[in-house]
Design an enzyme around this catalytic site. Structure first.
Site, mmCIF file in Angstrom:
data_model
loop_
_atom_site.group_PDB
_atom_site.id
_atom_site.type_symbol
_atom_site.label_atom_id
_atom_site.label_comp_id
_atom_site.label_asym_id
_atom_site.label_seq_id
_atom_site.Cartn_x
_atom_site.Cartn_y
_atom_site.Cartn_z
ATOM 1 N N VAL A 85 0.860 -1.184 0.000
ATOM 2 C CA VAL A 85 0.000 0.000 0.000
ATOM 3 C C VAL A 85 0.892 1.228 0.000
ATOM 4 C CG1 VAL A 85 -1.669 1.332 1.336
ATOM 5 C CG2 VAL A 85 -1.958 -1.131 1.117
ATOM 6 N N GLY A 130 4.308 4.085 3.218
ATOM 7 C CA GLY A 130 3.888 2.864 2.540
ATOM 8 C C GLY A 130 3.981 1.699 3.503
ATOM 9 N N LYS A 131 3.447 0.588 3.134
ATOM 10 C CA LYS A 131 3.575 -0.631 3.953
ATOM 11 C C LYS A 131 3.216 -1.816 3.075
ATOM 12 C CE LYS A 131 4.517 -1.786 8.272
ATOM 13 N NZ LYS A 131 5.409 -1.079 9.212
ATOM 14 N N GLY A 132 3.735 -2.975 3.425
ATOM 15 C CA GLY A 132 3.415 -4.160 2.637
ATOM 16 C C GLY A 132 3.471 -5.395 3.490
#
Ligand code: NAD
Length: 444
Positions: A85, A130-132
């Protein structure tokens, strides 16, 4: 602007900003994304942030979801689900960790990405959020399978990230080794004379492969730097201070070890394997070694206690450093601490937060307390970009400067707007982003 309160949300202490209706949010008060956006919008309201910035920040810019097959050791193939994201890049490239955990799902990743935008802005590093993650239980897979999962996930999202666009890092369930596999896959798949620029596609790498000194302990160090800066406000000294820690992985164990070396007494620790207690203080270093070898605190030479007993242990400081939403109103009522320092992201639910407020327990919020990790990630990225490497003294000094400035910014916002520290930290972050949008304008 007026706000409405939905019945369930009132029970969970969430005020519903009109932006939720405008953007058609589902109104589940237990949803982490709703809770995170509500906290952000509350601060935005106090700050009188422009409506257009509020709606931009209420949703991520991009939500990437992938499915990819990986060969298991026994020859059969398993399909995995991965996320990345990209919340906001107004201040710089998207930046945020990769989580490997069996509960990873989209709304959590969205929340964590939003928190990254806030964190980077508050500590003034030129990154967005962001992050994942991958929905996988790393404990169920061999090292060889984890390597193939990491490499295949990298290849699945490779065209949507990059050293100047979106830069992942370690989070729960990932470490420097995963980052090395990730960077190697990226470099090998992007053949050009500048291929080594690809090393900057992730931070938190091993020192032998472009990592920064001090990155592994950075989040724990930042927790301690923030705490030391703010402790005089609550009249506590580090020497002899009683501490309990929830989660003894990267963040919890480094915060514990650094505080122990400074003379604090770590009296209780809990994780997914159990909870332990020693009135005279646990040896933080021996416990870190035990957790690394055995996978958790269980079996360490100390009194085993229940989770409830862990929360009820009388301490000066509690450091939640495990997962999200672990401290609800139930735990908040039991906790016997003067200060809660959020090493983990979003460990306290809005209902838990309300109880802390009522009980006068000071909460140092995650976007301030755990921003040390991304700060040293930024230093790593700069070192890779300039091909110069800093000694540990320089890393620690620069980290401390960023953490202290962010803490002061937060305290100033608290005084100016007469709000709690959490709202103040968001104000410190939103003010900076709001000004960037004011000068940039909204394209076209
Ligand atoms: P980690 O995987 O190293 O450790 C996680 C810890 O949480 C372990 O001790 C585990 O036992 C514990 N845990 C998991 N489930 C639990 C449960 N149900 N009950 C009790 N304990 C449980 O992860 P980490 O990197 O230390 O991250 C911890 C938190 O800090 C996360 O919220 C993460 O997003 C946040 N964070 C990490 C970094 C970083 O640099 N690693 C940076 C900023 C924020």
């Amino acid at each position: 602007m007026s706000t409405t309160v939905v019945p369930n949300a009132q029970k969970s202490s969430i005020t519903m900003d009109p932006v939720f209706d405008e953007l058609g949010f589902p109104k589940d008060p237990n949803n982490l994304y709703l809770q995170t956006v509500a906290t952000m919008l509350h601060a935005a309201e106090v700050l009188d942030l422009r409506h257009r910035v509020k709606i931009i920040l209420a949703q991520p810019k991009n939500e990437i979801m992938v499915h990819f097959p990986v060969r298991m050791d026994d020859g059969h193939h398993k399909l995995f689900k991965g996320y990345r994201v990209q919340h906001n890049n107004a201040l710089g490239p998207y930046k945020g960790g990769l989580r490997f955990h069996e509960t990873v799902h989209l709304d959590d990743v969205k929340s964590l990405a939003l928190l990254m935008t806030m964190k980077c802005s508050l500590v003034r590093v030129p990154f967005g959020g962001g992050k994942g993650g991958v929905k996988v239980n790393p404990r169920e897979h061999s090292a060889a399978e984890m390597e193939r999962i990491t490499r295949r996930f990298c290849s699945a999202i490779m065209n949507m990230i990059g050293p100047e666009h979106d830069i992942p890092a370690p989070d729960v369930g990932t470490n420097a080794q995963h980052m090395a596999w990730f960077a190697d896959t990226y470099i090998m798949s992007n053949e050009s004379k500048e291929a080594n620029a690809g090393i900057r596609v992730v931070t938190g790498k091993p020192v032998e492969f472009g990592g920064s000194l001090g990155r592994e302990k950075a989040t724990g160090q930042g927790v301690v730097d923030t705490l030391v800066e703010l402790l005089p406000e609550v009249g506590i000294k580090v020497n002899g201070m009683r501490v309990s820690i929830l989660g003894y992985g990267n963040v919890g164990s480094w915060a514990g070890r650094i505080l122990y070396d400074m003379g604090a007494k770590i009296v209780a620790v809990a994780d997914h394997t159990g909870a332990i207690h020693n009135e005279n203080g646990l040896d933080a270093h021996a416990l870190a070694e035990h957790c690394a070898a055995k996978g958790g605190v269980k079996g360490f030479a100390a009194d085993a206690i229940s989770n409830d007993e862990f929360y009820r242990t009388k301490v000066d400081v509690l450091i939640p450093a495990a997962l999200e939403q672990m401290i609800t109103d139930r735990e908040a009522k039991m906790i016997d601490a003067k200060v809660v320092v959020e090493g983990a992201n979003a460990p306290t639910t809005p209902a838990g937060d309300r109880i802390f407020n009522e009980r006068g327990i000071e909460v140092i919020p995650a976007i301030l307390a755990n921003a040390g990790g991304v700060t040293v990630s930024y230093f790593e990225w700069v070192q890779n970009k300039t091909s110069t490497y800093w000694d540990i003294e320089q890393v620690d000094r620069e980290l401390n400067r960023h953490m202290v400035m962010a803490a002061r910014r937060t305290v100033l916002a608290r005084q100016r707007y007469k709000v709690d520290l959490r709202t103040a930290a968001y104000i410190g972050a939103l003010d900076h982003i709001g000004k960037a949008y004011a000068v940039r304008g909204i394209f076209p």
